[in-house]
Design a protein around this motif. Structure first.
Motif, PDB file in Angstrom:
ATOM      1  N   ILE A  85     -10.874   5.762   3.813  1.00 25.96           N
ATOM      2  CA  ILE A  85     -10.061   4.894   4.664  1.00 25.96           C
ATOM      3  C   ILE A  85      -9.048   4.185   3.783  1.00 25.96           C
ATOM      4  O   ILE A  85      -9.384   3.719   2.679  1.00 25.96           O
ATOM      5  N   GLU A  86      -7.820   4.099   4.263  1.00 24.87           N
ATOM      6  CA  GLU A  86      -6.746   3.479   3.499  1.00 24.87           C
ATOM      7  C   GLU A  86      -6.150   2.315   4.284  1.00 24.87           C
ATOM      8  O   GLU A  86      -6.200   2.272   5.515  1.00 24.87           O
ATOM      9  N   GLY A  87      -5.587   1.360   3.536  1.00 24.40           N
ATOM     10  CA  GLY A  87      -4.907   0.221   4.138  1.00 24.40           C
ATOM     11  C   GLY A  87      -3.464   0.168   3.699  1.00 24.40           C
ATOM     12  O   GLY A  87      -3.143   0.472   2.539  1.00 24.40           O
ATOM     13  N   ARG A  88      -2.596  -0.218   4.631  1.00 28.45           N
ATOM     14  CA  ARG A  88      -1.164  -0.266   4.324  1.00 28.45           C
ATOM     15  C   ARG A  88      -0.849  -1.480   3.451  1.00 28.45           C
ATOM     16  O   ARG A  88      -1.302  -2.598   3.721  1.00 28.45           O
ATOM     17  N   ALA A  89      -0.072  -1.273   2.418  1.00 27.87           N
ATOM     18  CA  ALA A  89       0.430  -2.348   1.561  1.00 27.87           C
ATOM     19  C   ALA A  89       1.914  -2.094   1.354  1.00 27.87           C
ATOM     20  O   ALA A  89       2.310  -1.342   0.455  1.00 27.87           O
ATOM     21  N   GLY A  90       2.736  -2.693   2.217  1.00 28.06           N
ATOM     22  CA  GLY A  90       4.169  -2.398   2.179  1.00 28.06           C
ATOM     23  C   GLY A  90       4.413  -0.973   2.623  1.00 28.06           C
ATOM     24  O   GLY A  90       4.001  -0.565   3.715  1.00 28.06           O
ATOM     25  N   TRP A 141      -0.037   3.232   0.823  1.00 26.16           N
ATOM     26  CA  TRP A 141      -1.391   3.208   1.383  1.00 26.16           C
ATOM     27  C   TRP A 141      -2.379   3.133   0.228  1.00 26.16           C
ATOM     28  O   TRP A 141      -2.349   3.960  -0.678  1.00 26.16           O
ATOM     29  N   LEU A 142      -3.250   2.108   0.258  1.00 25.53           N
ATOM     30  CA  LEU A 142      -4.214   1.889  -0.811  1.00 25.53           C
ATOM     31  C   LEU A 142      -5.623   2.187  -0.309  1.00 25.53           C
ATOM     32  O   LEU A 142      -5.952   1.894   0.840  1.00 25.53           O
ATOM     33  N   PRO A 143      -6.489   2.749  -1.164  1.00 26.39           N
ATOM     34  CA  PRO A 143      -7.844   3.106  -0.715  1.00 26.39           C
ATOM     35  C   PRO A 143      -8.713   1.875  -0.464  1.00 26.39           C
ATOM     36  O   PRO A 143      -8.705   0.925  -1.240  1.00 26.39           O
ATOM     37  N   PRO A 148      -1.224 -15.716  -6.589  1.00 26.55           N
ATOM     38  CA  PRO A 148      -0.114 -16.237  -5.771  1.00 26.55           C
ATOM     39  C   PRO A 148       0.911 -15.185  -5.365  1.00 26.55           C
ATOM     40  O   PRO A 148       1.269 -15.094  -4.186  1.00 26.55           O
ATOM     41  N   ASP A 149       1.390 -14.383  -6.308  1.00 19.33           N
ATOM     42  CA  ASP A 149       2.423 -13.401  -5.975  1.00 19.33           C
ATOM     43  C   ASP A 149       1.914 -12.363  -4.982  1.00 19.33           C
ATOM     44  O   ASP A 149       2.678 -11.844  -4.165  1.00 19.33           O
ATOM     45  N   LYS A 150       0.637 -12.079  -5.029  1.00 23.34           N
ATOM     46  CA  LYS A 150       0.060 -11.041  -4.186  1.00 23.34           C
ATOM     47  C   LYS A 150      -0.241 -11.550  -2.772  1.00 23.34           C
ATOM     48  O   LYS A 150      -0.163 -10.787  -1.802  1.00 23.34           O
ATOM     49  N   TYR A 151      -0.555 -12.832  -2.638  1.00 25.40           N
ATOM     50  CA  TYR A 151      -1.063 -13.329  -1.360  1.00 25.40           C
ATOM     51  C   TYR A 151      -0.141 -14.302  -0.628  1.00 25.40           C
ATOM     52  O   TYR A 151      -0.313 -14.514   0.569  1.00 25.40           O
ATOM     53  N   ILE A 152       0.823 -14.895  -1.279  1.00 28.84           N
ATOM     54  CA  ILE A 152       1.538 -16.026  -0.702  1.00 28.84           C
ATOM     55  C   ILE A 152       2.236 -15.696   0.617  1.00 28.84           C
ATOM     56  O   ILE A 152       2.359 -16.546   1.499  1.00 28.84           O
ATOM     57  N   ASP A 153       2.663 -14.455   0.807  1.00 24.47           N
ATOM     58  CA  ASP A 153       3.378 -14.086   2.025  1.00 24.47           C
ATOM     59  C   ASP A 153       2.542 -13.220   2.972  1.00 24.47           C
ATOM     60  O   ASP A 153       3.072 -12.591   3.886  1.00 24.47           O
ATOM     61  N   ARG A 154       1.237 -13.206   2.784  1.00 28.90           N
ATOM     62  CA  ARG A 154       0.366 -12.462   3.691  1.00 28.90           C
ATOM     63  C   ARG A 154       0.061 -13.276   4.946  1.00 28.90           C
ATOM     64  O   ARG A 154       0.131 -14.507   4.944  1.00 28.90           O
TER      65      ARG A 154
END
Length: 536
Positions: free
Chosen positions: A13-18, A21-23, A403-409
């Motif tokens: 199963i993969e999830g969209r990241a931009g 698709w990441l596992p 911070p850079d990874k999560y701030i705009d989620r």
């Protein structure tokens, strides 16, 4: 293999990241027989809930099943039409979500939502309601003949979780996925619910996938245990073997967590920061709190424990001004607070912040994390521009989210544990003196729980914060509390320093709470139920 109900092979199963698709799930296998319970254990983000949902042929928004096989009783769920999968869900495959408050429709009564699937399946409405009341009784819900006619907001979180468990069992499904079904329950209620789940699984020969981070709970429920880590299978074995002789180092680390315990503190000195004095409060004409009094000192933690419906969260609502008391008062740093929050100054509001039990419903799903965390810092401290951005990033780092990874989620892009950490950061953003923690670790796996408790302890020492910890987890109380208040039916039954509260003799109700804490022994629940039955 005729009794095999569910087979999953090489699931990916993969999830969209931009644009990528990441596992999420990386080639996991699973076999489940009729009447068997498989426990899924792992940290937050390990893929437990994702794997459980995949057993229904379902993937969350932003995720996709990219490989492998899912076979339910001869039905290929990867190739089945959406209509065929919808016909299975709720009837032959049921799901009990972790956050009942976010899963019920707030506009409909509990019994209406319970009856929907049975009635669609051809059952008469009156029979569906009668079966609902029977299951409400099995789930130890108060007033089982009437509680179904309430709306979701009119019952406690623990009661709502039990109502959802009853609803999943309505159609006597072949498979139930339990996603942390007892997370919101106090220890005494948890005993009854675990016993009821176990009885129904046995009586109806129902298979179950039991997702949890509570090792002692899964020991009572599961025939086999599978350990996941970041989407990979670590190991799998029957429950007794897994508990007594885990092979993987990671599994051994799970067994060894919750070693943190702050040292016993000397008696408090000086006046309390918060004093709750002879409070009586009600919802409508029904009194919920009866002459409740206790103190909270700066730099110390008061734990408030008791069953669901005992009044723990209602006290918090009184302190924050959300529920003005009928009698009594709340004194903050020597000054009586206005009963209604709308009459309090902005600084009085800033001084007391709250972290809520249900992170799913406490965070606005339309706001990004920079807005959720930034609003209190802007409103109470006047931060804006670069100063506000820097403070948001500092708080994200403090709760161990990059911070850079999560701030705009958005909240929907976070795990349950990550959402709860955002709730902690949002409370800290106002720089309060008192933080009310309402079951803040109940949704977190045990490794993350320990990290959060250590974080809260460090912040308390550095900032001289006072905490009021509302919890049903007595291991959390042992780890972090200085004083303990035990509540039952809106009254304070017992209170005092933690060492005294955990040392016998106890009040009978306190003894009941202490004896209900699950142990890492597969026979513990059976033995406890037999002992209590013998005393009746």
């Amino acid at each position: 293999m005729a009794d095999v109900l569910l087979t999953i092979k090489d699931l990916r199963i993969e999830g969209r990241a931009g644009d990528d698709w990441l596992p999420i799930i990386k080639g996991v296998d699973l076999t489940l027989h009729r009447g068997e319970v498989l426990g899924l254990i792992g940290e937050s983000g390990a893929g437990k809930s994702t794997l459980g949902l995949a057993a229904m042929g379902f993937a969350r928004d932003g995720c996709r099943i990219s490989g492998g096989e899912i076979n339910f009783d001869g039905i290929d769920l990867r190739r089945a039409s959406e209509a065929k999968k919808r016909a299975l869900r709720g009837r032959r495959i049921a799901y009990v979500a972790q956050s009942a408050a976010a899963s019920f429709n707030p506009a409909h009564k509990l019994i209406d939502q319970y009856s929907e699937v049975p009635v669609l399946g051809g059952m008469g409405r009156s029979k569906a309601e009668a079966e609902a009341k029977t299951l409400y009784r099995k789930m130890q819900l108060p007033h089982p003949d009437e509680i179904g006619f309430r709306y979701p907001h009119q019952v406690s979180g623990g009661q709502l979780q039990r109502a959802m468990t009853a609803m999943a069992m309505a159609s006597h499904p072949d498979l139930i996925i339990f996603d942390e079904p007892t997370t919101a329950l106090d220890v005494t209620t948890q005993i009854e619910v675990l016993a009821a789940i176990r009885d129904i699984v046995r009586d109806y020969n129902t298979a179950a996938i039991y997702i949890t981070h509570d090792l002692a709970v899964v020991a009572q429920m599961a025939d086999r245990i599978k350990i996941l880590l970041r989407g990979d299978e670590v190991e799998e074995a029957d429950t007794r073997t897994m508990l007594s002789a885990p092979k993987a180092d990671y599994t051994k680390s799970l067994w060894a967590v919750r070693s943190f315990a702050r040292p016993d503190a000397p008696p408090p000195e000086g006046a309390p920061l918060v004093s709750v004095q002879n409070v009586r409060a009600s919802y409508g004409k029904i009194d919920i709190l009866h002459d409740v009094s206790f103190d909270i000192h700066a730099g110390r933690t008061l734990a408030v424990v008791g069953e669901s419906g005992s009044g723990k969260s209602t006290v918090a609502r009184v302190i924050t001004g959300l529920l003005p008391p009928r009698e009594g008062q709340v004194v903050f740093d020597g000054t009586p607070l206005p009963p209604d929050y709308r009459a309090r100054s902005r600084d009085q509001l800033r001084q007391c912040q709250m972290i809520y039990q249900m992170a799913d419903t406490a965070l606005n799903p339309k706001l990004r994390l920079r807005e959720l965390i930034g609003r209190p810092a802007y409103m109470y401290l006047g931060l804006r521009g670069r100063a506000l951005d820097a403070r948001i990033r500092e708080l994200l780092a403090l709760i161990e989210l990059e911070p850079d990874k999560y701030i705009d989620r958005l909240p929907s892009e976070l795990s349950g544990g990550q959402k709860q950490r955002i709730g902690i950061a949002r409370a800290l953003a106002a720089e309060p003196r008192l933080i009310i923690c309402d079951e803040v670790t109940s949704a977190l796996d045990q490794i993350v729980q320990e990290g959060i408790l250590k974080l809260l302890d460090r912040l308390q020492r550095e900032l001289n914060l006072a905490y009021m910890f509302i919890t049903h987890d007595l291991s959390t109380v042992r780890a972090i509390a200085d004083e303990v208040v035990v509540m039952q039916k809106g009254r304070v039954i017992e209170q005092g320093p933690k060492p005294e509260m955990f040392a016998p003799p106890h009040e009978p109700y306190t003894e009941l709470l202490l004896s209900s804490v699950p142990q890492m022994d597969p026979d513990w629940l059976t033995r406890l139920l037999d002992e209590r039955a013998g005393h009746r």
